[in-house]
Design a protein around this motif. Sequence first.
Motif, PDB file in Angstrom:
ATOM      1  N   ARG A   1       3.923   1.565  -1.218  1.00  0.00           N
ATOM      2  CA  ARG A   1       4.522   1.732  -2.556  1.00  0.00           C
ATOM      3  C   ARG A   1       3.527   2.341  -3.535  1.00  0.00           C
ATOM      4  O   ARG A   1       3.859   3.226  -4.322  1.00  0.00           O
ATOM      5  N   SER A   2       2.292   1.840  -3.490  1.00  0.00           N
ATOM      6  CA  SER A   2       1.268   2.370  -4.390  1.00  0.00           C
ATOM      7  C   SER A   2       0.992   3.832  -4.100  1.00  0.00           C
ATOM      8  O   SER A   2       0.907   4.660  -5.015  1.00  0.00           O
TER       9      SER A   2
ATOM     10  N   THR B   1       0.834  -1.200   0.000  1.00  0.00           N
ATOM     11  CA  THR B   1       0.000   0.000   0.000  1.00  0.00           C
ATOM     12  C   THR B   1       0.872   1.255   0.000  1.00  0.00           C
ATOM     13  O   THR B   1       0.598   2.228  -0.705  1.00  0.00           O
TER      14      THR B   1
END
Length: 194
Positions: free
Chosen positions: A39-40, A37
């Motif tokens: 990284r996104s 999450t």
Amino acid sequence: MSDTSAPFGAVVSTQRRFIDGAIEAQRSLSRGGLRLTRRSATAVVGIVPDDEDRAAERLDEFFDGIASAQDDVFDGLQDAIGGGLDRVEGTTGEAVDAAADVAEGVGAELGDATETVESGVEGAVGAADEAAESPSVETLSGIGSTYAGRLSEAGLGTVAALASASADTAADAAQVGESRASEWIEAARDLNEC
């Protein structure tokens, strides 16, 4: 913990290892999901302009806070379950020790109980011999198979047994009035004396 409760300690220890492993697996899965999450979200923040250029820093602080809160939850869960298992282990050990003490006491009393039982058996055998020699209550006038069956169920199926019974006991057993039961008892006593 005593020798008698030691096996239960091993069970609790195994339960503790299983629970700790399950919590650590959940913690690892949660961290992995949080990393994905993060990284996104970081990729999105890199695209969106920010006035102060602090979006990435605030996002890191946010996810660090979530990670810290999750660690606190998992640590608290492990502590709570560990405390519960400690109480179970202690209580189980005490119960097993108490049961062992009771078993010891019962063993000590067994000798006395055996003598009492032997004495009771001897008395019962004597009473059975006497009852075997005594005729059935059906030989008495006014007692048919129905009343005889009821009296037998109450242990008053022989003339000797009925002769030694009280009127209220015989009346309750046969489901008749006490005056009728008294007549039967008198007849049994008369026949028993012969």
